[in-house]
Design a protein around this motif. Sequence first.
Motif, PDB file in Angstrom:
ATOM      1  N   ASP A  35      -3.068  -0.363  -7.900  1.00  7.21           N
ATOM      2  CA  ASP A  35      -3.708  -1.107  -6.824  1.00  7.21           C
ATOM      3  C   ASP A  35      -2.623  -1.878  -6.079  1.00  7.21           C
ATOM      4  O   ASP A  35      -1.453  -1.876  -6.485  1.00  7.21           O
ATOM      5  CB  ASP A  35      -4.756  -2.071  -7.401  1.00  7.21           C
ATOM      6  N   SER A  36      -3.006  -2.522  -4.993  1.00  5.20           N
ATOM      7  CA  SER A  36      -2.074  -3.370  -4.253  1.00  5.20           C
ATOM      8  C   SER A  36      -2.830  -4.569  -3.699  1.00  5.20           C
ATOM      9  O   SER A  36      -4.056  -4.542  -3.562  1.00  5.20           O
ATOM     10  CB  SER A  36      -1.384  -2.586  -3.127  1.00  5.20           C
ATOM     11  N   SER A  55      -3.913   7.912   1.320  1.00  5.76           N
ATOM     12  CA  SER A  55      -4.181   6.485   1.534  1.00  5.76           C
ATOM     13  C   SER A  55      -5.683   6.220   1.397  1.00  5.76           C
ATOM     14  O   SER A  55      -6.168   5.139   1.757  1.00  5.76           O
ATOM     15  CB  SER A  55      -3.700   6.050   2.921  1.00  5.76           C
ATOM     16  N   GLU A  67       1.675   1.669  -3.560  1.00  7.83           N
ATOM     17  CA  GLU A  67       0.452   2.078  -4.268  1.00  7.83           C
ATOM     18  C   GLU A  67       0.236   3.577  -4.132  1.00  7.83           C
ATOM     19  O   GLU A  67       0.007   4.284  -5.117  1.00  7.83           O
ATOM     20  CB  GLU A  67      -0.754   1.322  -3.716  1.00  7.83           C
ATOM     21  N   PRO A 120       0.812  -1.213   0.000  1.00  8.51           N
ATOM     22  CA  PRO A 120       0.000   0.000   0.000  1.00  8.51           C
ATOM     23  C   PRO A 120       0.851   1.271   0.000  1.00  8.51           C
ATOM     24  O   PRO A 120       0.452   2.299  -0.556  1.00  8.51           O
ATOM     25  CB  PRO A 120      -0.858  -0.103   1.259  1.00  8.51           C
ATOM     26  N   MET A 172      -7.806   2.717   0.628  1.00  5.58           N
ATOM     27  CA  MET A 172      -6.962   1.524   0.723  1.00  5.58           C
ATOM     28  C   MET A 172      -7.490   0.554   1.774  1.00  5.58           C
ATOM     29  O   MET A 172      -7.784   0.949   2.889  1.00  5.58           O
ATOM     30  CB  MET A 172      -5.523   1.904   1.082  1.00  5.58           C
TER      31      MET A 172
END
Length: 155
Positions: free
Chosen positions: A38-39, A66, A19, A16, A69
């Motif tokens: 994306d992650s 973030s 990302e 993340p 996420m």
Amino acid sequence: MIRVLFVCLGNICRSPMAEGVFRKMAADEQLADQIEVDSAGTSDWHVGKPPHQGTLSKLTEYKVSSEGMAGRQLTKEDAEGFDYIIGMDAENIANIRERFEDADHQRIIRFLDLTSHQKDLPDPYFTGDFQETYDLVLEGCQSLLELIKKEEFAK
């Protein structure tokens, strides 16, 4: 649309972080409408959970969003849906290839192979050093963006 997926073990620290950083870099280069990021994690331990507090702190410190996420697990369908799949370490790469079975994905890359470091990205979940990871993520993301611009947009 170029689709990039960052993959680590639990999808709460390294992937993340990458990302968010890569998404910001793409936006800063006016490529946000051409690159989707994306992650995912190879494990299911943190599905639906937000990134680790250490990752969130670093992203906040460097003004990286973030938003939206949440941990998710890598799926076989990701092999079809992403152009670049970036594993954070050799074990992640092995797990990605195992998950994808016979999928012939051309762009599975170990993250720091994009840099001069050519080693695994340290997992701050275990090391506690989120700054070292952030610095390496920044370098790797810059190299990945240059690669994508060269391969995808210089045509």
